[in-house]
Design a protein around this motif. Structure first.
Motif, PDB file in Angstrom:
ATOM      1  N   TYR A 176      -3.873  -7.165  -5.708  1.00 50.55           N
ATOM      2  CA  TYR A 176      -3.375  -8.525  -4.792  1.00 50.55           C
ATOM      3  C   TYR A 176      -1.652  -8.418  -4.447  1.00 50.55           C
ATOM      4  CZ  TYR A 176      -1.845 -13.406  -4.326  1.00 50.55           C
ATOM      5  OH  TYR A 176      -1.707 -14.569  -3.804  1.00 50.55           O
ATOM      6  N   SER A 191     -10.132   1.221   1.087  1.00 48.40           N
ATOM      7  CA  SER A 191      -9.581  -0.076   0.711  1.00 48.40           C
ATOM      8  C   SER A 191     -10.420  -1.287   1.334  1.00 48.40           C
ATOM      9  CB  SER A 191      -8.102  -0.298   1.062  1.00 48.40           C
ATOM     10  OG  SER A 191      -7.800  -1.627   0.646  1.00 48.40           O
ATOM     11  N   LEU A 225     -12.912  -3.491  -3.174  1.00 48.93           N
ATOM     12  CA  LEU A 225     -13.668  -2.064  -2.905  1.00 48.93           C
ATOM     13  C   LEU A 225     -14.421  -1.837  -4.367  1.00 48.93           C
ATOM     14  CD1 LEU A 225     -14.654   0.338  -1.427  1.00 48.93           C
ATOM     15  CD2 LEU A 225     -12.444   1.415  -1.938  1.00 48.93           C
ATOM     16  N   TYR A 269      -8.730 -10.698   3.122  1.00 50.60           N
ATOM     17  CA  TYR A 269      -7.436 -11.159   3.753  1.00 50.60           C
ATOM     18  C   TYR A 269      -7.411 -12.570   4.153  1.00 50.60           C
ATOM     19  CZ  TYR A 269      -3.312 -10.326   7.165  1.00 50.60           C
ATOM     20  OH  TYR A 269      -1.995 -10.078   7.499  1.00 50.60           O
ATOM     21  N   ARG A 294       0.688  -1.234   0.135  1.00 48.84           N
ATOM     22  CA  ARG A 294      -0.136   0.007  -0.139  1.00 48.84           C
ATOM     23  C   ARG A 294       0.934   1.320   0.025  1.00 48.84           C
ATOM     24  NH1 ARG A 294      -2.777  -1.222   4.422  1.00 48.84           N
ATOM     25  NH2 ARG A 294      -4.714  -1.795   3.242  1.00 48.84           N
ATOM     26  N   GLU A 317      -7.978  -6.914  -3.349  1.00 51.54           N
ATOM     27  CA  GLU A 317      -9.010  -5.682  -3.194  1.00 51.54           C
ATOM     28  C   GLU A 317      -9.972  -5.891  -3.997  1.00 51.54           C
ATOM     29  OE1 GLU A 317      -9.993  -2.503  -2.066  1.00 51.54           O
ATOM     30  OE2 GLU A 317      -8.013  -2.579  -1.798  1.00 51.54           O
ATOM     31  N   LYS A 338      -3.498   1.152  -7.462  1.00 45.69           N
ATOM     32  CA  LYS A 338      -4.085   0.329  -6.404  1.00 45.69           C
ATOM     33  C   LYS A 338      -3.536  -1.057  -6.311  1.00 45.69           C
ATOM     34  CE  LYS A 338      -8.701   2.393  -7.866  1.00 45.69           C
ATOM     35  NZ  LYS A 338      -9.844   2.195  -8.532  1.00 45.69           N
ATOM     36  N   LYS A 342     -10.455  -5.401   1.368  1.00 52.26           N
ATOM     37  CA  LYS A 342      -9.726  -6.487   0.948  1.00 52.26           C
ATOM     38  C   LYS A 342     -10.236  -7.635   1.481  1.00 52.26           C
ATOM     39  CE  LYS A 342      -5.325  -4.179  -0.148  1.00 52.26           C
ATOM     40  NZ  LYS A 342      -3.930  -4.220  -0.024  1.00 52.26           N
ATOM     41  N   SER A 375      -3.981 -11.118  -0.042  1.00 53.31           N
ATOM     42  CA  SER A 375      -4.953 -10.365  -0.048  1.00 53.31           C
ATOM     43  C   SER A 375      -5.579  -9.896  -1.563  1.00 53.31           C
ATOM     44  CB  SER A 375      -5.124  -9.256   1.037  1.00 53.31           C
ATOM     45  OG  SER A 375      -3.956  -8.320   0.319  1.00 53.31           O
TER      46      SER A 375
END
Length: 231
Positions: free
Chosen positions: A60, A139, A122, A143, A40, A120, A57, A141, A118
């Motif tokens: 993964y 965000s 969103l 996880y 991130r 994403e 973004k 995710k 993880s």
């Protein structure tokens, strides 16, 4: 700040993150790389480049051993799809890129450590719920570790002109039980668990984590789903 598998002294870092980044301004392209900092944070650093109109973004990420070697193997596999020999961008489908990273990371990693991956989600939730998502959420995710499947929600709050308070909350989805007779299993692929979560009812999404939706939006979605109306 460390990146590209190197520490500040320039020596190789064996453990790190393999990531897949996307950018709305670069349709069809994925960036596959490694970092010893948070993916991130890596995406944020890249986004600060004034030549990039929209932010990167993290689609993964997975924490692995031998990240440099794995990166080399993945880049070699995708060589014909590389758009610039000096860059880590590839003209390759996102889902296939994620599968490729997973294949190499799980094939080469023998660690007994608590690794994780993880994805994403969103944008998928925004497509379904639009204005009901809390505007501070940046965000969402899925996880997953060897033992748990969790929902990770990141919210950003400005507390000054240049200050940002970031809150990351992770909720074990085991409490949900099942959606359409399917359960969240850490033994299943993370893609399978993403599909299970996205197919859950609006009420289940509302209770999955407080703060994901606005207060009014959460009540509306829950009441319409459970009671068939909104009061």
């Amino acid at each position: 700040m460390f990146d590209n598998g190197k520490n500040k002294e320039g020596f190789s870092v064996s453990n790190g993150y393999l990531y897949v980044l996307i950018n709305d301004s670069m349709k069809g392209l994925v960036k596959i790389g490694i970092t010893s900092i948070s993916p991130r944070e890596r995406a944020r650093n890249l986004s600060n480049n004034t030549a990039v109109p929209t932010p990167f973004k993290v689609a993964y990420e997975i924490f692995v051993e031998n990240c440099e070697e794995l990166e080399r193997k993945i880049h070699t596999e995708l060589e014909e799809f590389r758009v610039n020999q000096r860059r880590e961008f590839f003209n390759y489908p996102l889902n296939k890129a994620i599968e490729l990273v997973q294949f190499y990371s799980k094939k080469e990693t023998n660690s007994q450590e608590e690794n994780y991956e993880s994805i994403e989600i969103l944008d998928y939730l925004k497509e379904k719920y639009s204005i009901y998502i809390n505007r501070n959420v940046t965000s969402v995710k899925l996880y997953q570790t060897k033992e748990r499947v969790s929902l990770e929600v990141t919210s950003d709050y400005k507390i000054g002109n240049d200050l940002l308070d970031q809150v990351i909350r992770r909720t074990d989805l085991g409490f949900i039980g099942s959606c359409d007779e399917e359960t969240f299993s850490p033994k299943a692929s993370i893609q399978a668990n993403v599909e299970v979560f996205l197919n859950c009812s609006p009420a289940t999404h509302v209770v999955s984590q407080e703060g994901l939706f606005t207060e009014e939006g959460a009540k509306k979605l829950y009441d319409e789903d459970v009671y068939g109306h909104f009061e």
